[in-house]
Enzyme design. Structure first.
Site, PDB file in Angstrom:
ATOM      1  N   SER A 218       0.848  -1.187   0.000  1.00 36.67           N
ATOM      2  CA  SER A 218       0.000   0.000   0.000  1.00 36.67           C
ATOM      3  C   SER A 218       0.884   1.239   0.000  1.00 36.67           C
ATOM      4  O   SER A 218       1.857   1.328   0.745  1.00 36.67           O
ATOM      5  CB  SER A 218      -0.949  -0.001   1.194  1.00 36.67           C
ATOM      6  N   GLY A 220      -0.360   4.658   0.061  1.00 31.13           N
ATOM      7  CA  GLY A 220      -1.080   5.874   0.405  1.00 31.13           C
ATOM      8  C   GLY A 220      -1.727   6.492  -0.820  1.00 31.13           C
ATOM      9  O   GLY A 220      -2.436   5.827  -1.576  1.00 31.13           O
ATOM     10  N   GLY A 223      -1.651   4.831  -4.335  1.00 31.08           N
ATOM     11  CA  GLY A 223      -2.348   3.585  -4.631  1.00 31.08           C
ATOM     12  C   GLY A 223      -1.690   2.370  -4.016  1.00 31.08           C
ATOM     13  O   GLY A 223      -1.291   2.375  -2.848  1.00 31.08           O
ATOM     14  N   GLY A 249      -5.926   0.749   4.662  1.00 33.07           N
ATOM     15  CA  GLY A 249      -5.055  -0.383   4.364  1.00 33.07           C
ATOM     16  C   GLY A 249      -5.716  -1.715   4.667  1.00 33.07           C
ATOM     17  O   GLY A 249      -5.506  -2.706   3.953  1.00 33.07           O
ATOM     18  N   ASP A 250      -6.533  -1.757   5.719  1.00 28.01           N
ATOM     19  CA  ASP A 250      -7.259  -2.983   6.055  1.00 28.01           C
ATOM     20  C   ASP A 250      -8.303  -3.293   4.986  1.00 28.01           C
ATOM     21  O   ASP A 250      -8.507  -4.452   4.604  1.00 28.01           O
ATOM     22  CB  ASP A 250      -7.930  -2.835   7.418  1.00 28.01           C
TER      23      ASP A 250
END
Length: 309
Positions: A218, A220, A223, A249-250
């Site tokens: 990930s 931020g 993308g 992120g989850d």
């Protein structure tokens, strides 16, 4: 079925505040509390989209009751009994979307409690497609907790790990199908800064060469990128209505697992992350066509662009 494992669950309090001024009294505009921890968040996102899932977490009797009340029907919880109460984490969300987090360490787990968690996951994994080990380790948990987890589940079950530091390093040497670091976590794993997309892909390829099947990184605002032995794929979405990045992120991992993993799952992963950014707290709303249409996906041959994450 997707089984998530959260060895260090938390009660997540989110306070919306005016611009943060250190050393002053800050009056919150609003406050919410949710059952949290990365694996709990992943399970909640999966369940919201109709995916069969269960969230395993070590919890005292009192904490389990509180978690069940906060979760309601949002996700199935399988609590493994321990002695200590769950930690409380606080997120301060400013008007411009800036998030400051303060996380407690969590209760200490004894060796028997660690084994009880691993045993419970092994039992549930018998009918699962994925097991996702997520988040920080509590005091007392061994650094190779996720590596042990990977060794306990049947070989046909794919294991994903979202961790950092030593726990991530130990998992990178185990039998796992997927690691999901963010940029800083991947930099810590490989021991060098990764200022460009190309540098991220090169570092991820090195981890894959060490035995991991794939990485979902990930980035931020830049993308996410998926790297495996077959190549690298990048996806991003430019949106101007971010409400809160906590849990994005989850949601990315949840969307990736629900999509089956691999390159074809990257669009849904980023779309789920976009939906999380457009939602308050970690109660991710259902992904819309608008979220999916915002995502651009392309295979990466060369990438010299600088990363802002």
């Amino acid at each position: 079925m997707i089984v998530t494992v959260t060895p260090n669950p938390s009660i997540d309090r989110t306070l919306r505040i005016p611009p943060l001024a250190r050393g002053r009294v800050i009056r919150a505009v609003s406050a919410t509390a949710e059952a949290g921890g990365k694996g709990i968040n992943v399970a909640r996102a999966l369940a919201a989209h109709g995916q069969a899932t269960v969230a395993v977490a070590p919890l005292s009797a009192a904490s389990a009751a509180e978690f069940s009340a906060l979760l309601g029907a949002a996700a199935a919880l399988d609590a493994v009994p321990i002695a200590g109460p769950a930690r409380v984490n606080v997120s301060l969300v400013e008007d411009d979307g800036t998030v400051t987090k303060v996380n407690e360490p969590g209760p200490e787990l004894g060796a028997a409690e660690v084994e009880a968690v691993l045993d419970r996951v092994a039992a549930l994994a018998d009918g699962a497609a994925w097991v996702a080990g997520c988040g920080s380790l509590p005091p007392g948990a061994p650094a190779d907790f996720y590596a042990r987890l990977a060794g306990r589940v049947p070989a046909r079950v794919r294991v994903a790990v979202d961790a950092d530091g030593v726990a991530l390093r130990e998992a990178a040497g185990a039998r796992v199908a997927l690691l999901k670091p963010n940029l800083a976590e991947l930099e810590g794993l490989v021991g060098r800064p990764l200022p460009t997309l190309g540098a991220v892909i090169e570092a991820a390829r090195g981890v894959v060469a060490g035995g991991v099947n794939g990485l979902l990184v990930s980035l931020g605002g830049d993308g996410a990128v998926h790297v495996d032995a077959d190549g690298a794929t990048h996806a991003e979405a430019h949106i101007d209505d971010v409400v809160n990045t906590v849990g994005a992120g989850d949601a990315l991992l949840a969307g990736f697992l629900a999509g089956g993993g691999g390159r074809d799952a990257l669009r849904s992963a980023v779309a789920w992350s976009v939906a999380a950014c457009r939602s308050p707290g970690t109660r991710m709303r259902v992904v819309t066509t608008r979220d999916v249409d915002a995502v651009e996906v392309h295979d990466v041959v060369r990438a010299d662009r600088l990363l802002a994450a």
